[in-house]
Design a protein around this motif. Sequence first.
Motif, PDB file in Angstrom:
ATOM      1  N   TYR A 119       0.920  -1.133   0.129  1.00 27.63           N
ATOM      2  CA  TYR A 119      -0.151  -0.063  -0.018  1.00 27.63           C
ATOM      3  C   TYR A 119       0.706   1.403   0.045  1.00 27.63           C
ATOM      4  CZ  TYR A 119      -3.883  -3.213   1.129  1.00 27.63           C
ATOM      5  OH  TYR A 119      -4.885  -4.196   1.011  1.00 27.63           O
ATOM      6  N   ARG A 120       2.232   1.235   0.505  1.00 29.04           N
ATOM      7  CA  ARG A 120       3.146   2.232   0.548  1.00 29.04           C
ATOM      8  C   ARG A 120       3.378   2.861  -1.046  1.00 29.04           C
ATOM      9  NH1 ARG A 120       2.775   4.204   5.502  1.00 29.04           N
ATOM     10  NH2 ARG A 120       3.431   2.772   7.191  1.00 29.04           N
ATOM     11  N   ARG A 121       3.327   1.943  -2.077  1.00 28.10           N
ATOM     12  CA  ARG A 121       3.423   2.271  -3.379  1.00 28.10           C
ATOM     13  C   ARG A 121       2.369   2.966  -3.853  1.00 28.10           C
ATOM     14  NH1 ARG A 121       2.735   1.336  -8.140  1.00 28.10           N
ATOM     15  NH2 ARG A 121       1.178  -0.357  -7.903  1.00 28.10           N
ATOM     16  N   ARG A 122       1.415   2.310  -3.348  1.00 32.30           N
ATOM     17  CA  ARG A 122      -0.097   2.869  -4.141  1.00 32.30           C
ATOM     18  C   ARG A 122      -0.642   4.175  -3.500  1.00 32.30           C
ATOM     19  NH1 ARG A 122      -3.837  -2.188  -3.522  1.00 32.30           N
ATOM     20  NH2 ARG A 122      -5.147  -0.893  -4.991  1.00 32.30           N
ATOM     21  N   MET A 123      -0.093   4.372  -2.282  1.00 34.28           N
ATOM     22  CA  MET A 123      -0.442   5.799  -1.630  1.00 34.28           C
ATOM     23  C   MET A 123       0.753   6.535  -1.272  1.00 34.28           C
ATOM     24  SD  MET A 123      -2.842   3.577   1.230  1.00 34.28           S
ATOM     25  CE  MET A 123      -3.444   5.037   2.103  1.00 34.28           C
ATOM     26  N   GLN A 124       0.732   7.615  -1.759  1.00 35.36           N
ATOM     27  CA  GLN A 124       1.884   8.604  -1.351  1.00 35.36           C
ATOM     28  C   GLN A 124       1.383   9.790  -0.774  1.00 35.36           C
ATOM     29  OE1 GLN A 124       5.626   8.232  -2.001  1.00 35.36           O
ATOM     30  NE2 GLN A 124       4.820   6.252  -1.739  1.00 35.36           N
ATOM     31  N   MET A 125       2.400  10.780  -0.300  1.00 36.76           N
ATOM     32  CA  MET A 125       2.141  11.987   0.554  1.00 36.76           C
ATOM     33  C   MET A 125       2.875  12.932   0.108  1.00 36.76           C
ATOM     34  SD  MET A 125       1.353  12.447   4.566  1.00 36.76           S
ATOM     35  CE  MET A 125       0.573  14.113   5.218  1.00 36.76           C
ATOM     36  N   ARG A 197       8.941  13.098  -6.116  1.00 34.83           N
ATOM     37  CA  ARG A 197       9.259  11.895  -5.437  1.00 34.83           C
ATOM     38  C   ARG A 197       7.891  11.151  -5.229  1.00 34.83           C
ATOM     39  NH1 ARG A 197      11.371  13.410   0.221  1.00 34.83           N
ATOM     40  NH2 ARG A 197       9.384  14.340   0.356  1.00 34.83           N
ATOM     41  N   ALA A 198       6.769  11.720  -4.999  1.00 36.33           N
ATOM     42  CA  ALA A 198       5.639  10.999  -4.911  1.00 36.33           C
ATOM     43  C   ALA A 198       5.024  10.249  -6.111  1.00 36.33           C
ATOM     44  CB  ALA A 198       4.528  11.998  -4.360  1.00 36.33           C
ATOM     45  N   LEU A 199       5.397  10.848  -7.101  1.00 35.36           N
ATOM     46  CA  LEU A 199       5.033  10.282  -8.559  1.00 35.36           C
ATOM     47  C   LEU A 199       5.814   9.246  -8.829  1.00 35.36           C
ATOM     48  CD1 LEU A 199       3.840  13.526 -10.750  1.00 35.36           C
ATOM     49  CD2 LEU A 199       2.428  11.643  -9.204  1.00 35.36           C
ATOM     50  N   ALA A 200       6.948   9.173  -8.350  1.00 37.38           N
ATOM     51  CA  ALA A 200       8.064   8.144  -8.886  1.00 37.38           C
ATOM     52  C   ALA A 200       7.774   6.829  -8.937  1.00 37.38           C
ATOM     53  CB  ALA A 200       9.278   8.320  -8.121  1.00 37.38           C
ATOM     54  N   GLU A 204      -1.582   5.577  -7.093  1.00 41.33           N
ATOM     55  CA  GLU A 204      -2.935   5.784  -7.676  1.00 41.33           C
ATOM     56  C   GLU A 204      -3.544   6.869  -6.542  1.00 41.33           C
ATOM     57  OE1 GLU A 204      -4.677   1.971  -7.854  1.00 41.33           O
ATOM     58  OE2 GLU A 204      -4.681   1.673  -5.778  1.00 41.33           O
ATOM     59  N   PHE A 205      -3.222   6.889  -5.351  1.00 42.31           N
ATOM     60  CA  PHE A 205      -3.829   7.842  -4.358  1.00 42.31           C
ATOM     61  C   PHE A 205      -2.619   8.877  -3.608  1.00 42.31           C
ATOM     62  CE2 PHE A 205      -5.114   8.571   0.159  1.00 42.31           C
ATOM     63  CZ  PHE A 205      -6.207   9.268  -0.113  1.00 42.31           C
ATOM     64  N   ILE A 206      -2.941  10.199  -3.612  1.00 42.93           N
ATOM     65  CA  ILE A 206      -1.920  11.020  -3.100  1.00 42.93           C
ATOM     66  C   ILE A 206      -2.721  11.863  -2.096  1.00 42.93           C
ATOM     67  CG2 ILE A 206      -0.579  12.979  -3.318  1.00 42.93           C
ATOM     68  CD1 ILE A 206       0.317  11.920  -5.948  1.00 42.93           C
ATOM     69  N   VAL A 207      -2.107  12.040  -0.824  1.00 43.49           N
ATOM     70  CA  VAL A 207      -2.356  12.876   0.257  1.00 43.49           C
ATOM     71  C   VAL A 207      -1.683  13.943   0.058  1.00 43.49           C
ATOM     72  CG1 VAL A 207      -2.630  13.064   2.770  1.00 43.49           C
ATOM     73  CG2 VAL A 207      -3.430  10.895   1.833  1.00 43.49           C
ATOM     74  N   ALA A 208      -2.274  15.173   0.101  1.00 42.03           N
ATOM     75  CA  ALA A 208      -1.540  16.496   0.076  1.00 42.03           C
ATOM     76  C   ALA A 208      -1.957  17.136   1.220  1.00 42.03           C
ATOM     77  CB  ALA A 208      -1.912  17.214  -1.382  1.00 42.03           C
ATOM     78  N   ASP A 209      -0.882  17.463   1.853  1.00 40.28           N
ATOM     79  CA  ASP A 209      -1.090  18.332   3.472  1.00 40.28           C
ATOM     80  C   ASP A 209      -0.894  19.517   3.348  1.00 40.28           C
ATOM     81  OD1 ASP A 209      -1.711  18.926   5.739  1.00 40.28           O
ATOM     82  OD2 ASP A 209      -0.278  17.991   6.749  1.00 40.28           O
ATOM     83  N   GLU A 210      -1.557  20.573   2.758  1.00 40.01           N
ATOM     84  CA  GLU A 210      -1.413  22.013   2.414  1.00 40.01           C
ATOM     85  C   GLU A 210      -0.159  22.217   1.778  1.00 40.01           C
ATOM     86  OE1 GLU A 210      -2.738  24.901   5.092  1.00 40.01           O
ATOM     87  OE2 GLU A 210      -3.371  23.519   6.881  1.00 40.01           O
ATOM     88  N   PRO A 211      -0.250  21.640   0.244  1.00 38.67           N
ATOM     89  CA  PRO A 211       1.316  21.577  -0.183  1.00 38.67           C
ATOM     90  C   PRO A 211       1.538  22.876  -0.788  1.00 38.67           C
ATOM     91  CG  PRO A 211      -0.490  20.748  -1.647  1.00 38.67           C
ATOM     92  CD  PRO A 211      -1.112  20.768  -0.346  1.00 38.67           C
ATOM     93  N   ILE A 212       0.755  23.829  -0.789  1.00 37.33           N
ATOM     94  CA  ILE A 212       1.184  25.220  -1.587  1.00 37.33           C
ATOM     95  C   ILE A 212       1.108  26.131  -0.282  1.00 37.33           C
ATOM     96  CG2 ILE A 212       0.457  24.356  -3.765  1.00 37.33           C
ATOM     97  CD1 ILE A 212      -2.350  26.360  -3.228  1.00 37.33           C
ATOM     98  N   SER A 213       0.718  25.926   0.757  1.00 35.69           N
ATOM     99  CA  SER A 213       0.653  27.306   1.703  1.00 35.69           C
ATOM    100  C   SER A 213       1.825  27.756   2.257  1.00 35.69           C
ATOM    101  CB  SER A 213       0.021  26.504   3.182  1.00 35.69           C
ATOM    102  OG  SER A 213       0.678  25.592   3.875  1.00 35.69           O
TER     103      SER A 213
END
Length: 355
Positions: A119-125, A197-200, A204-213
């Motif tokens: 799941y670590r490969r399928r889910m990135q942050m 790095r997340a896309l490498a 299929e699922f990405i959690v983005a925690d305020e990535p532009i703030s």
Amino acid sequence: MTDTLSSPRPEASNSPADSGQPLLEIRGLEKRFSLSGDFLEQLKFKGGKLVREQEHVHAINGVDLEIQRGEALCVVGESGCGKSTVARTVMGLLHPSAGEIRYAGERIDDLTTQALMPYRRRMQMIFQNPYASLNPRMTIQQTLEEPIRLHHPDWSRQRVRDQVDEVMESVGIAADWGKRYGHEFSGGQRQRIAIARALAVDPEFIVADEPISALDVSIQAQVLNLLMDARRDRNLTYLFITHDLAVVEHFGTRVAVMYLGRVCEVAPTATLFATPRHPYTQALMSAIPRLEDERPQHIRLEGEVPTPVHLPSGCVFHARCPHANARCREEVPRLIARDDGSQVACHGVEEGRID
């Protein structure tokens, strides 16, 4: 540099997309942080007796959410409402105190570290601070190669390099960046590297925690467009944490509004901005600056936000809500589905007292 992605992501295997099953399901999620120290520090004498006292910060309190494949669910709310805690708990960086998290129908919150590896490969942050999320001792090439080698130990050195070259190109990273270190780049460039790095590993699922703030306003749109292009070209699904309602309106397909660890309202983005139902959501929407004559009147909330250490009874918003009654002070509201596709946790909406 370009903000477009060149290579589509291959479809994930064993995907239940045709069944209509949510990619991610969160049920009754709770997370408490102890303030009482270890066991001995919790022991106190009261009335001549030795008693154990425990005090917790209730960061998440019974969150229920579903995320469908291909959508971007934005979670919004004021600071301290539990948005980032939800993100980190979903990714397994925090262990939930109660509740369940299911990914593609399989429960993952109780898995061992080894069982979580697929799941670590399928889910990135993607983390909020691009200055802290990159290892200062590693070059960009090493940073991007590390997750690929971890999840694909059988790949040849050349195949790993080809994958790094592809993902660097897809996020507009120049080829000569690979030899340099993170501190040599600006915030926007570092966040591009973090996205690469997340896309490498082709998630299929990405959690983005305020990535532009943490970025300058001048480059926030570039990074946001990059994330939107990645969703389109790689068929990604997002859990996007933010406090910026302008970003939500531009990026999200659905929105979940949180207050003091609970979900107040979930709705399609257009529905939420056109007809917010929950009193807290209405207050948030009224605070958006608009150059319109018919803009809604600003709603000023009275009182203070309750402490997450001692949660109020009933609805957590009742002390600041002008529509609260006795039921609101005693009974916790449930998320109730409405005809317009939204869900609202409010007794006043349920009873028809609030339009």
